[in-house]
Design a protein around this motif. Sequence first.
Motif, PDB file in Angstrom:
ATOM      1  N   LEU A  47     -27.038  -6.261  53.566  1.00 11.36           N
ATOM      2  CA  LEU A  47     -27.230  -6.813  52.217  1.00 11.36           C
ATOM      3  C   LEU A  47     -27.424  -8.328  52.270  1.00 11.36           C
ATOM      4  CD1 LEU A  47     -24.621  -4.696  50.226  1.00 11.36           C
ATOM      5  CD2 LEU A  47     -27.097  -4.595  49.999  1.00 11.36           C
ATOM      6  N   THR A  48     -26.699  -8.988  53.164  1.00 11.65           N
ATOM      7  CA  THR A  48     -26.875 -10.439  53.313  1.00 11.65           C
ATOM      8  C   THR A  48     -28.297 -10.752  53.757  1.00 11.65           C
ATOM      9  OG1 THR A  48     -24.550 -10.668  53.898  1.00 11.65           O
ATOM     10  CG2 THR A  48     -26.007 -12.507  54.459  1.00 11.65           C
ATOM     11  N   TRP A  49     -28.769 -10.011  54.737  1.00 12.64           N
ATOM     12  CA  TRP A  49     -30.147 -10.208  55.206  1.00 12.64           C
ATOM     13  C   TRP A  49     -31.135  -9.924  54.076  1.00 12.64           C
ATOM     14  CZ3 TRP A  49     -32.507  -7.205  59.961  1.00 12.64           C
ATOM     15  CH2 TRP A  49     -33.761  -7.765  60.289  1.00 12.64           C
ATOM     16  N   LEU A  50     -30.875  -8.867  53.289  1.00 13.98           N
ATOM     17  CA  LEU A  50     -31.785  -8.512  52.199  1.00 13.98           C
ATOM     18  C   LEU A  50     -31.825  -9.601  51.135  1.00 13.98           C
ATOM     19  CD1 LEU A  50     -33.655  -6.507  50.799  1.00 13.98           C
ATOM     20  CD2 LEU A  50     -31.627  -5.350  49.878  1.00 13.98           C
ATOM     21  N   VAL A  51     -30.685 -10.222  50.850  1.00 11.21           N
ATOM     22  CA  VAL A  51     -30.656 -11.305  49.856  1.00 11.21           C
ATOM     23  C   VAL A  51     -31.596 -12.426  50.265  1.00 11.21           C
ATOM     24  CG1 VAL A  51     -29.214 -13.122  48.872  1.00 11.21           C
ATOM     25  CG2 VAL A  51     -28.355 -10.779  48.977  1.00 11.21           C
ATOM     26  N   PHE A  52     -31.572 -12.780  51.543  1.00  7.11           N
ATOM     27  CA  PHE A  52     -32.433 -13.864  52.020  1.00  7.11           C
ATOM     28  C   PHE A  52     -33.906 -13.446  52.074  1.00  7.11           C
ATOM     29  CE2 PHE A  52     -28.351 -15.391  53.705  1.00  7.11           C
ATOM     30  CZ  PHE A  52     -28.387 -16.711  53.282  1.00  7.11           C
ATOM     31  N   GLN A  53     -34.164 -12.149  52.165  1.00  5.60           N
ATOM     32  CA  GLN A  53     -35.542 -11.676  52.234  1.00  5.60           C
ATOM     33  C   GLN A  53     -36.125 -11.357  50.857  1.00  5.60           C
ATOM     34  OE1 GLN A  53     -37.630 -11.132  55.064  1.00  5.60           O
ATOM     35  NE2 GLN A  53     -36.081 -12.428  56.015  1.00  5.60           N
ATOM     36  N   THR A  54     -35.275 -11.335  49.839  1.00  8.66           N
ATOM     37  CA  THR A  54     -35.729 -10.965  48.500  1.00  8.66           C
ATOM     38  C   THR A  54     -36.570 -12.075  47.886  1.00  8.66           C
ATOM     39  OG1 THR A  54     -33.796  -9.558  48.141  1.00  8.66           O
ATOM     40  CG2 THR A  54     -34.981 -10.315  46.184  1.00  8.66           C
ATOM     41  N   SER A  55     -37.662 -11.654  47.253  1.00  6.49           N
ATOM     42  CA  SER A  55     -38.549 -12.593  46.543  1.00  6.49           C
ATOM     43  C   SER A  55     -38.397 -12.369  45.049  1.00  6.49           C
ATOM     44  CB  SER A  55     -39.998 -12.367  46.973  1.00  6.49           C
ATOM     45  OG  SER A  55     -40.870 -13.191  46.226  1.00  6.49           O
ATOM     46  N   PRO A  56     -37.731 -13.290  44.338  1.00  8.00           N
ATOM     47  CA  PRO A  56     -37.509 -13.086  42.897  1.00  8.00           C
ATOM     48  C   PRO A  56     -38.792 -12.906  42.108  1.00  8.00           C
ATOM     49  CG  PRO A  56     -36.155 -14.875  43.730  1.00  8.00           C
ATOM     50  CD  PRO A  56     -37.100 -14.521  44.833  1.00  8.00           C
ATOM     51  N   ILE A  57     -39.886 -13.479  42.598  1.00  8.23           N
ATOM     52  CA  ILE A  57     -41.127 -13.395  41.829  1.00  8.23           C
ATOM     53  C   ILE A  57     -41.633 -11.958  41.720  1.00  8.23           C
ATOM     54  CG2 ILE A  57     -42.705 -13.714  43.800  1.00  8.23           C
ATOM     55  CD1 ILE A  57     -44.352 -15.548  41.983  1.00  8.23           C
ATOM     56  N   VAL A  58     -41.208 -11.104  42.671  1.00  5.83           N
ATOM     57  CA  VAL A  58     -41.630  -9.702  42.620  1.00  5.83           C
ATOM     58  C   VAL A  58     -41.078  -9.023  41.372  1.00  5.83           C
ATOM     59  CG1 VAL A  58     -41.439  -7.470  43.783  1.00  5.83           C
ATOM     60  CG2 VAL A  58     -41.861  -9.534  45.116  1.00  5.83           C
ATOM     61  N   PHE A  59     -39.868  -9.411  40.960  1.00 10.22           N
ATOM     62  CA  PHE A  59     -39.247  -8.783  39.789  1.00 10.22           C
ATOM     63  C   PHE A  59     -39.990  -9.131  38.504  1.00 10.22           C
ATOM     64  CE2 PHE A  59     -35.624  -8.838  42.764  1.00 10.22           C
ATOM     65  CZ  PHE A  59     -35.270  -7.504  42.704  1.00 10.22           C
ATOM     66  N   THR A  60     -40.673 -10.238  38.510  1.00 14.04           N
ATOM     67  CA  THR A  60     -41.405 -10.647  37.301  1.00 14.04           C
ATOM     68  C   THR A  60     -42.868 -10.225  37.350  1.00 14.04           C
ATOM     69  OG1 THR A  60     -41.795 -12.822  38.303  1.00 14.04           O
ATOM     70  CG2 THR A  60     -39.860 -12.576  36.874  1.00 14.04           C
ATOM     71  N   ASP A  61     -43.505 -10.448  38.499  1.00 16.00           N
ATOM     72  CA  ASP A  61     -44.934 -10.164  38.588  1.00 16.00           C
ATOM     73  C   ASP A  61     -45.232  -8.682  38.829  1.00 16.00           C
ATOM     74  OD1 ASP A  61     -45.170 -12.842  38.291  1.00 16.00           O
ATOM     75  OD2 ASP A  61     -45.940 -13.264  40.309  1.00 16.00           O
ATOM     76  N   SER A  62     -44.299  -7.959  39.415  1.00 14.90           N
ATOM     77  CA  SER A  62     -44.563  -6.548  39.759  1.00 14.90           C
ATOM     78  C   SER A  62     -43.526  -5.622  39.145  1.00 14.90           C
ATOM     79  CB  SER A  62     -44.568  -6.379  41.289  1.00 14.90           C
ATOM     80  OG  SER A  62     -45.504  -7.227  41.886  1.00 14.90           O
ATOM     81  N   LEU A  63     -43.067  -5.969  37.958  1.00 14.29           N
ATOM     82  CA  LEU A  63     -42.027  -5.165  37.316  1.00 14.29           C
ATOM     83  C   LEU A  63     -42.497  -3.731  37.056  1.00 14.29           C
ATOM     84  CD1 LEU A  63     -39.192  -5.108  36.134  1.00 14.29           C
ATOM     85  CD2 LEU A  63     -40.164  -5.839  33.942  1.00 14.29           C
ATOM     86  N   ALA A  64     -43.758  -3.558  36.622  1.00 20.98           N
ATOM     87  CA  ALA A  64     -44.281  -2.222  36.339  1.00 20.98           C
ATOM     88  C   ALA A  64     -44.333  -1.377  37.607  1.00 20.98           C
ATOM     89  CB  ALA A  64     -45.672  -2.320  35.712  1.00 20.98           C
ATOM     90  N   THR A  65     -44.738  -2.014  38.719  1.00 23.03           N
ATOM     91  CA  THR A  65     -44.786  -1.280  39.993  1.00 23.03           C
ATOM     92  C   THR A  65     -43.385  -0.882  40.437  1.00 23.03           C
ATOM     93  OG1 THR A  65     -46.756  -2.526  40.624  1.00 23.03           O
ATOM     94  CG2 THR A  65     -45.585  -1.363  42.375  1.00 23.03           C
ATOM     95  N   LEU A  66     -42.434  -1.808  40.273  1.00 28.66           N
ATOM     96  CA  LEU A  66     -41.047  -1.493  40.620  1.00 28.66           C
ATOM     97  C   LEU A  66     -40.528  -0.326  39.781  1.00 28.66           C
ATOM     98  CD1 LEU A  66     -39.508  -5.063  41.023  1.00 28.66           C
ATOM     99  CD2 LEU A  66     -39.740  -3.342  42.823  1.00 28.66           C
ATOM    100  N   ALA A  67     -40.841  -0.344  38.487  1.00 25.08           N
ATOM    101  CA  ALA A  67     -40.395   0.737  37.605  1.00 25.08           C
ATOM    102  C   ALA A  67     -40.996   2.077  38.039  1.00 25.08           C
ATOM    103  CB  ALA A  67     -40.776   0.424  36.158  1.00 25.08           C
ATOM    104  N   LEU A  68     -42.290   2.058  38.404  1.00 25.11           N
ATOM    105  CA  LEU A  68     -42.943   3.284  38.857  1.00 25.11           C
ATOM    106  C   LEU A  68     -42.293   3.803  40.131  1.00 25.11           C
ATOM    107  CD1 LEU A  68     -45.203   5.402  38.836  1.00 25.11           C
ATOM    108  CD2 LEU A  68     -46.658   3.737  40.009  1.00 25.11           C
ATOM    109  N   LEU A  69     -42.045   2.909  41.073  1.00 26.30           N
ATOM    110  CA  LEU A  69     -41.419   3.322  42.333  1.00 26.30           C
ATOM    111  C   LEU A  69     -40.006   3.844  42.101  1.00 26.30           C
ATOM    112  CD1 LEU A  69     -42.617   0.405  44.641  1.00 26.30           C
ATOM    113  CD2 LEU A  69     -43.376   2.786  44.730  1.00 26.30           C
TER     114      LEU A  69
END
Length: 686
Positions: A47-69
């Motif tokens: 989880l620590t590694w994932l936090v550093f690898q997470t891109s917050p912009i994905v939650f805003t720009d690709s919210l519809a794709t995330l919801a579909l997945l």
Amino acid sequence: MPFYDLLYSLSRKLWPQLESFSEPNRSVGVGEVFASLYGALLSVIGLTWLVFQTSPIVFTDSLATLALLFILLVIFEQLSFFMIVELYADNYGSTDDSLHSMVIWAGLFILGPTMLWLPIGLQLVKFIREWRSANRAASRWNRVRNLALYTATTTTPYLLGLAVYRAIGGSIPLANLEVLNIFQSMIGIGVSFLVALLIWSPYIAYTVTMQKRFAGAESGPVLRFILIALVLPALAQPFAILASSLYVGYGLWVFLFYMSGLILVAYLARQFSRSAEHSRQQSRQLEKLEKLGRALLNAPPDASTLPEILSEHIPGMFPSGNIVIWLSPNEILYQAPEGWTIDIETVSETAFVLGEARAYLFNEPLPWDPNDGNHNAIILAPISAEEGARVIGGIYMELHSLIGPWSLSALARLFPAVHTLTDQIASAIDQAEDYAQTLAYQGMAQELRLAGQIQASFLPSEFPNVPGWQLAVTLEPARGLSGDFFDLIPLPSGRLGILIADVADKGFGAALYMALSRTLLRTYAIEYPLRPDLVFSEANERILSDASANLFITVFYGILDPEKDTLTYCNAGHNPPLHLSNKQGGSAALIRTGMPIGIDEDALWDRKVITFDPGDTLVLYTDGIPDAQNESGEFFDEDQLVAVAEANKGASAYEMQDAILKRVRGFVNGAPQFDDITLMVLARDN
């Protein structure tokens, strides 16, 4: 084992109740704590590694794709498939999985590491929901272990596989389906699988060691099953390469079309796994019940060996974790596992008033213990003697939840086997009681009456009510024992199996042959509810392989479908039943469609179908009627039977039966009866 002792010492501090467990159950508990601890440590790292690898912009720009997945993850989780394997005698391993890992990889190739928060969040929601319903410490530790290992294997393996994929030139999103891109993707997926396998390795090694220590099982089958359980779901992961490429190259609708196909595959896999497991359970139950029936027939009539016989044949018959069979609170016939106990007195009070088997779902309030809110699915069935007139004991079984919670329909599928088991036990007890009474009188006449009572218990105690139809049956033995028998077998979809048979002999031998034949015919009638020819073939093969009495049996068996007004039948050398029709010249005999059962193992039987019009009647009989003799030695013969039946065409079933029996008795006029008489009349209402 110093390492195990160290783990137990640590586990006991976190779970003090482990001290009260039996040694095998304690080892399972230690394994849960061990896996939870090292899984939690690896989860924190991942989880620590994932936090550093997470891109917050994905939650805003690709919210519809995330919801579909996320929706796809939920769908595939609901369409999980499972596998149950017999590791060694009467011990099973089970696993379930889905195609959700393919969705995870598709999301990684489209959005990158941020995708991993979706399965972790979904698993956390599942954990919270299950935690609330888990009131036992064992259940809660199991949930913690599942969450810890799932989180550990959903972070570090995927992140490391994705890092290798990028390091060898892979791009996000996946560009296209060129050979190089596919190769790079497969490398990343392979690395992820190997790391996940490495994370599972300590728990696998512990489980295999404990199985060998406490169950004496070879490590090979257990290890192979675990590896198969891990490898099979991973085989679907490469399909994520095509899914992500379709999304990037062709857009949402092509991606959804592809996913809909995989959803259909997942659904079919789920249905197939359910059907395969149901078939496995049914075959296992039939095999066990058949062996139990033969063992009871060969056992001493005083039931002195009944507990030993049950101990030999009950294990593995049902997917039960805990089971007890009792005749009274102080007389336990069988109980497993060793060390498990239950308050038989309170449970038996409920069994005595039930009258029939009853199922209780997971966490459903129990009549004998309303405060027990955390139990597996339970089946409770009374054991009734004297044709159901007296409850003498019961069966309590608490079922394993091998894959998921039991449903009422799934539990109901176990009822036929449970009823057969209670009938076999009740028959053995009836036989023992009657045998004890026979010994007191020390006479052959009493022994004959005993055998007659046992034999009578095989016949239906009541006739089913089929709307629009009438049914009348009578059986008059020539001696204390009968070689004739009949049966009425309830079948699915409202159908009714109608059977009449005659063993080609008299006395004890014919009676025992009749008991074996009746059990086999009923068993296979339930297994093949639409195929009387297969019922005959299977029963014929089993009789010839298990019995060496040089006897045979004539049988007529028909399957009545009240909705279609049809009777599908086979006639194994039996007297042809008479079909009386109101149509002009419509009366006919249902000819033999094959030889008697018990002669030729390669024998086959044709299957015929007749249709009933309103007012039609079918007269079935054994040769005791046409072979009835008067004092002059003359036979009643079939011509007189046909004549009296034609004369009473249109009468009710009971009137037809009474007319035929009166004519036979008038013809015999008091002469001794030399053969058993069985008469069955089936009539459709006008």
